[in-house]
Design an enzyme around this catalytic site. Structure first.
Site, PDB file in Angstrom:
ATOM      1  CB  CYS A  14      58.987  -0.800   2.797  1.00  0.00           C
ATOM      2  SG  CYS A  14      57.509  -1.621   3.398  1.00  0.00           S
TER       3      CYS A  14
ATOM      4  CG  HIS B 180      65.479  -0.057   4.653  1.00  0.00           C
ATOM      5  ND1 HIS B 180      64.707  -1.155   4.337  1.00  0.00           N
ATOM      6  CD2 HIS B 180      66.666  -0.546   5.097  1.00  0.00           C
ATOM      7  CE1 HIS B 180      65.402  -2.262   4.569  1.00  0.00           C
ATOM      8  NE2 HIS B 180      66.596  -1.923   5.027  1.00  0.00           N
TER       9      HIS B 180
END
Length: 304
Positions: free
Chosen positions: A175, A133
């Site tokens: 992301c 992430h």
């Protein structure tokens, strides 16, 4: 005045007119000057990085599937497929691949530091991959964020002299925002799904910003800034799937930034098919890369 007196001496740069001083309110003079070069260096646009060293180089893969509970980050199902695909693809290109799973931030930095102290005199280049992430200018290790610049700085010329003038490739699968890319082509198709296991699409949390790194760096991002990066729970992330496929088909023949453009095009033709978030159905993704490379980069096969 004679003609000889009117002509400027050879090699000197003349201005059309003399600078006109402008007096500011505090009495200082503001003068505009022009920098000039007597000689222009000729560059070969087809020049390539030297890729015939004894070794291809080291490729680090930091794979993060699970996270410490206090971070409140979801597990990254499907990331093992990415890790294994990358290991296979990079090994086929001749890299010495080192894999690290779910390391704490302190251990990640230790491994990166150790790699930056290696001797790359007989190596072509260096690769570092993060599967995690991300948020702003950080990526997540198991227990904390790590600033991407902290990692890239370890490979600058004053810190890692044996990589000076050699490609330093960073691949970030994370992301980079809070928006989906809306589809505009109704005929876009999706890859076939596993027949026995439901292959859902998930997103990697938060967002990573494009970062400057320095000459001979290239930063490869799974998604353009501000948008979600999609990951299938069985097959892995769209970006890594298509990157590995392109490396397998064209890695030894196509110039690397051209190959990344092919990956951009392939990922852009995908769309979300099955997802727990119904608002994500039909959404799309576009990767990007920031190249500070100064020559063309080819991974030509090494002679046996």
């Amino acid at each position: 005045m004679s003609g000889a007196e009117r002509r400027p001496a050879a090699g000197r740069v003349q201005l059309d007119s003399k600078p006109t001083p402008t007096t500011t309110a505090d009495g200082n003079q503001n003068i505009t000057e022009v920098d000039a070069f007597d000689k222009r260096r000729t560059f070969d646009p087809a020049e390539q990085y030297k890729m015939n060293h004894q070794r291809r180089g080291v490729a680090l893969i930091f794979n993060h599937e699970h996270f410490f509970w206090h971070l409140r980050l979801p597990d990254r199902r499907g990331t093992l497929a990415d890790r294994n695909n990358l290991k296979r693809s990079l090994t086929d290109l001749g890299f010495e691949v080192r894999i690290f799973d779910d390391l704490k931030a302190e251990d990640v930095l230790k491994k990166v530091f150790e790699a930056s102290r290696d001797d790359y005199s007989n190596a072509d280049c260096f690769v570092c991959v993060f599967l995690s992430h991300g948020e702003n200018d950080h990526v997540y290790a198991y227990d904390a964020q790590i600033k991407i610049e902290t990692i890239t700085n370890m490979f600058r010329g004053d810190k890692c002299q044996s990589l000076v003038g050699k490609p330093k490739i960073f691949i970030i699968q994370a992301c980079r925002g809070d928006k989906h890319d809306d589809p505009v082509l109704v005929q876009d198709s999706v890859d076939s799904k596993d027949e026995t296991t439901v292959n859902q699409t998930e997103v990697d949390a938060a967002g990573v910003y494009t970062l400057p790194a320095g000459a001979d760096f290239i930063m490869c991002y799974s998604v353009a800034q501000g948008y979600f990066s999609h990951r299938e729970t069985v097959n892995g992330s769209w970006y890594i799937q298509d990157l590995c496929e392109a490396l397998g088909k064209h890695g030894s023949s196509l110039e690397f930034t051209e190959l990344l453009t092919v990956v951009n095009r392939k990922v852009s033709h995908r769309k979300v098919d099955i997802c727990r978030d119904i608002n994500a159905i039909g959404k799309k993704q576009i990767p990007c890369f920031a190249s500070m490379l100064t020559k063309k980069l080819y991974f030509h096969p090494k002679s046996k």
